[in-house]
Design an enzyme around this catalytic site. Structure first.
Site, short mmCIF file in Angstrom:
data_model
loop_
_atom_site.label_atom_id
_atom_site.label_comp_id
_atom_site.label_asym_id
_atom_site.label_seq_id
_atom_site.Cartn_x
_atom_site.Cartn_y
_atom_site.Cartn_z
N THR A 200 28.78 -36.66 -31.09
CA THR A 200 30.16 -36.90 -31.50
C THR A 200 30.71 -37.94 -30.54
O THR A 200 30.34 -37.94 -29.36
CB THR A 200 31.01 -35.62 -31.34
N GLU A 345 29.80 -31.55 -36.15
CA GLU A 345 29.38 -30.20 -35.75
C GLU A 345 29.10 -29.30 -36.96
O GLU A 345 28.59 -28.20 -36.81
CB GLU A 345 30.46 -29.53 -34.89
N LYS A 454 41.67 -42.85 -35.69
CA LYS A 454 40.60 -43.03 -36.67
C LYS A 454 40.78 -44.35 -37.37
O LYS A 454 41.76 -44.56 -38.07
CB LYS A 454 40.66 -41.91 -37.70
N TRP A 459 35.97 -43.53 -34.64
CA TRP A 459 36.96 -43.05 -33.69
C TRP A 459 37.18 -44.05 -32.58
O TRP A 459 36.23 -44.63 -32.06
CB TRP A 459 36.49 -41.73 -33.08
P1 AMP Z 1 33.46 -36.59 -37.23
O1 AMP Z 1 32.83 -35.52 -36.42
O2 AMP Z 1 33.42 -37.93 -36.61
O3 AMP Z 1 32.95 -36.57 -38.61
O4 AMP Z 1 35.03 -36.28 -37.33
C1 AMP Z 1 35.48 -35.03 -37.79
C2 AMP Z 1 36.97 -35.06 -37.91
O5 AMP Z 1 37.39 -36.02 -38.88
C3 AMP Z 1 37.55 -33.77 -38.38
O6 AMP Z 1 37.65 -32.82 -37.35
C4 AMP Z 1 38.90 -34.23 -38.92
O7 AMP Z 1 39.83 -34.42 -37.87
C5 AMP Z 1 38.58 -35.58 -39.51
N1 AMP Z 1 38.38 -35.50 -40.97
C6 AMP Z 1 37.22 -35.46 -41.64
N2 AMP Z 1 37.44 -35.41 -42.97
C7 AMP Z 1 38.77 -35.41 -43.15
C8 AMP Z 1 39.62 -35.35 -44.30
N3 AMP Z 1 39.15 -35.32 -45.53
N4 AMP Z 1 40.95 -35.35 -44.07
C9 AMP Z 1 41.47 -35.38 -42.82
N5 AMP Z 1 40.71 -35.45 -41.71
C10 AMP Z 1 39.38 -35.45 -41.87
#
Ligand code: AMP
Length: 558
Positions: A200, A345, A454, A459
């Site tokens: 991550t 995760e 984002k 990120w």
């Molecule tokens: P990652 O581990 O980089 O995939 O990021 C995960 C995070 O992305 C989640 O904990 C959310 O904060 C955000 N996220 C993923 N999908 C969505 C969605 N459909 N709407 C809002 N936030 C999202």
């Protein structure tokens, strides 16, 4: 057979075991299945060299076996980490199955990370081999001196396209592969063995490694294939625009062969025109990516008047999908949207928004309100929302709390941080998201407990930018927040407090950041303020800053 296990419950208890076969859930069984049952199904890729490449599951399996055998000849063994820095292509797919097929661990490295982060995670993983695309040879050359564990660089190309390179022990993939045939038996590993590793991008502290097992990947793929999830079948042509280095391309590299769907790999070209071209030329029926990709596609369609006649649904997730995007796909192009939520995760899918009969409405406005939520869990994900003390909150669609999850494809520990407890006493993992869940089960993310920005599905760490900005001689204090942006979802705004008697200039401060950050991390604007709001413990109060800059428009918005 009745087994007696004295000691259980402190009393001794009779256990009746089932009498079914032990058939470990291994990911190479997925490609075995696809080759056996759907062997002639197409796997098409836009190659990094340019032309389209056509192959089949049968051929992908055969070459994966050669990858496995060749890796073993190089001394790679069970548990070794083998990194990939590559786009979605057939070669990347073969490498994945080949690596996992000897019990080694594929480690997908996100090439969009800043070079120092790549160095950090590859050293942390102690990767022994790096498979990389031609695109990333210059990047790898810059950092190779800082990657002592990497013994070999395998460039995913043929001899004719192999560049002159300073990479130690570099070889063209096709030449390397020619050193092994497919007469190989997959390693007999246990289903709980590690199969994949993905870090991550840490918002605080260092990136953390999520170590997937064969079992978690297989179960997760079975879950995503289900009808109210991605609903894949032999009639589908699947385009994973979402990269393999983004949490397993949301499982599509496993789910498509498992379902017998044809697979189309987009290679390096992910702009609106290229995605449109491959969607229509290859008659794709299902695709998935972050909202940014779809903003670009919709813009392209607007400009060119194109249509999407073959696409039967599109999955959008990774950050919140704006209702306007859902409406454009559904009303203008007649393509239903599946809004999905998840995280690295979680392998990564946690919820998908399909329409249950109880929320169906003839009124599109009402339907859109449902479709804009992040949906409900498929079988094998359990969730709850709690307050900060961990007390479960009602599913009333109004009360928001910390979203916590558990299931067979959710992380239990981070790699090499096994002594760190990350689950609550009921075994739930805190996602860091804040959400409501309504009476029909639909979840809506209302906020993030993290302050990460984002941008285009990637990120940007606010803390890292702030730390750099305060290094400028005119800057006393700095905060970075995400400002909503029509194309990138969010872009960073740098807010600085001057040192007494100094006047920080935007261009000078941004130039100061430039050598130390990836280009796309660069704040879109800078504003100077007299002071920043702080919490009782001296931390910058981001919530208040976000409120203050709620209506701020970035100059890059146009
Ligand atoms: P990652 O581990 O980089 O995939 O990021 C995960 C995070 O992305 C989640 O904990 C959310 O904060 C955000 N996220 C993923 N999908 C969505 C969605 N459909 N709407 C809002 N936030 C999202």
């Amino acid at each position: 057979m009745v087994l007696r296990q004295p000691g259980e419950n402190g009393r001794g208890r009779d256990l009746m075991r089932g009498l079914m076969q032990e058939w470990p859930l291994l990911i190479h069984k997925v490609i075995d299945y696809a080759a056996a049952e759907h062997g002639g199904r197409a796997v098409l890729s836009r190659s990094v060299e340019g032309p389209m490449h056509r192959t089949t599951y049968r051929e992908v399996r055969a070459r994966s076996l050669r990858v496995a055998k060749r890796l073993q000849l190089d001394g790679i063994a069970v548990g070794d980490r083998v990194a990939t820095l590559a786009w979605n292509t057939w070669r990347h797919l073969e490498a994945w199955y080949g690596i996992a097929g000897i019990g080694a661990v594929y480690h997908t490295v996100n090439p969009r990370l800043f070079a120092d982060q790549i160095v950090y995670i590859m050293n942390h993983a102690r990767d022994r081999v790096l498979f990389l695309d031609l695109t990333f040879v210059p990047l790898a050359e810059k950092i190779a001196g800082r990657l002592p564990s990497v013994e070999r660089y395998i460039v995913l190309t043929d001899a004719a396209h192999m560049p002159d390179t300073s990479l130690p022990n570099a070889v063209a993939y096709e030449e390397w592969l020619a050193g092994a045939d497919e007469d190989f038996t997959w390693a007999a590993v246990e289903e709980t063995n590690a199969a994949g590793l993905c870090y991550t991008s840490g918002t605080t502290g260092e990136p953390k490694g999520v170590l997937y097992s064969h079992r978690s990947n297989v179960l997760h793929a079975m879950m995503t294939v289900m009808p109210d999830a991605f609903g894949l079948s032999t009639r589908d042509v699947v385009l994973p625009v979402v990269p393999l280095f983004h949490a397993n391309s949301w499982s599509l590299a496993f789910a498509a062969p498992m379902a017998g769907s044809a697979l189309v790999m987009p290679g390096p070209k992910l702009d609106g025109a290229s995605v449109y071209d491959i969607l229509t030329t290859e008659r794709v029926t299902f695709t998935a990516a972050v909202p940014t990709i779809w903003f670009a596609l919709l813009q392209h369609l607007e400009k060119t008047g194109g249509a999407l006649p073959d696409l039967t649904r599109v999955a959008i997730g990774g950050s919140a999908c704006p209702p306007a995007v859902i409406e454009a796909f559904e009303r203008k192009y007649d393509v239903p949207v599946l809004h999905a939520w998840g995280m690295t995760e979680m392998s990564p899918v946690g919820s998908i928004c399909s329409v249950k009969p109880e929320v169906w409405s003839e009124d599109y406005g009402k339907l859109l309100a449902v479709k804009a939520t992040q949906g409900y869990t498929p079988f094998s994900v359990e969730w709850k929302i709690t307050d900060d003390a961990g007390v479960a909150l009602p599913h009333d669609g109004k009360t928001f709390g910390r979203l916590k999850v558990r299931g067979p494809a959710v992380a239990r520990r981070y790699y090499q941080r096994e002594d760190e407890e990350i689950l609550d006493e009921e075994g739930y993992f805190d996602t860091g998201d804040v959400a409501t869940i309504d009476g029909d089960g639909y979840m809506r993310i209302t906020d993030r407990s993290k302050d990460v920005i984002k941008s285009g599905g990637e990120w940007i760490s606010s803390i890292e930018l702030e730390n750099l900005a305060v290094g400028h001689p005119d800057v006393a204090e700095a905060a970075v927040i995400g400002i909503s942006h029509p194309k990138w979802d969010e872009r960073p705004l740098l807010i600085v407090v001057p040192k007494p008697g100094r006047v920080p200039e935007k261009d000078a401060v941004l130039d100061f950041l430039r050598p130390n950050i990836a280009r796309w991390w660069m704040p879109d604007d800078m504003v100077v303020v007299a002071d920043l709001p702080h919490t009782a413990t001296g931390k910058i109060l981001k919530t208040e800053l976000r409120d203050r800059f709620r209506d701020y428009r970035l100059p890059t918005e146009a």
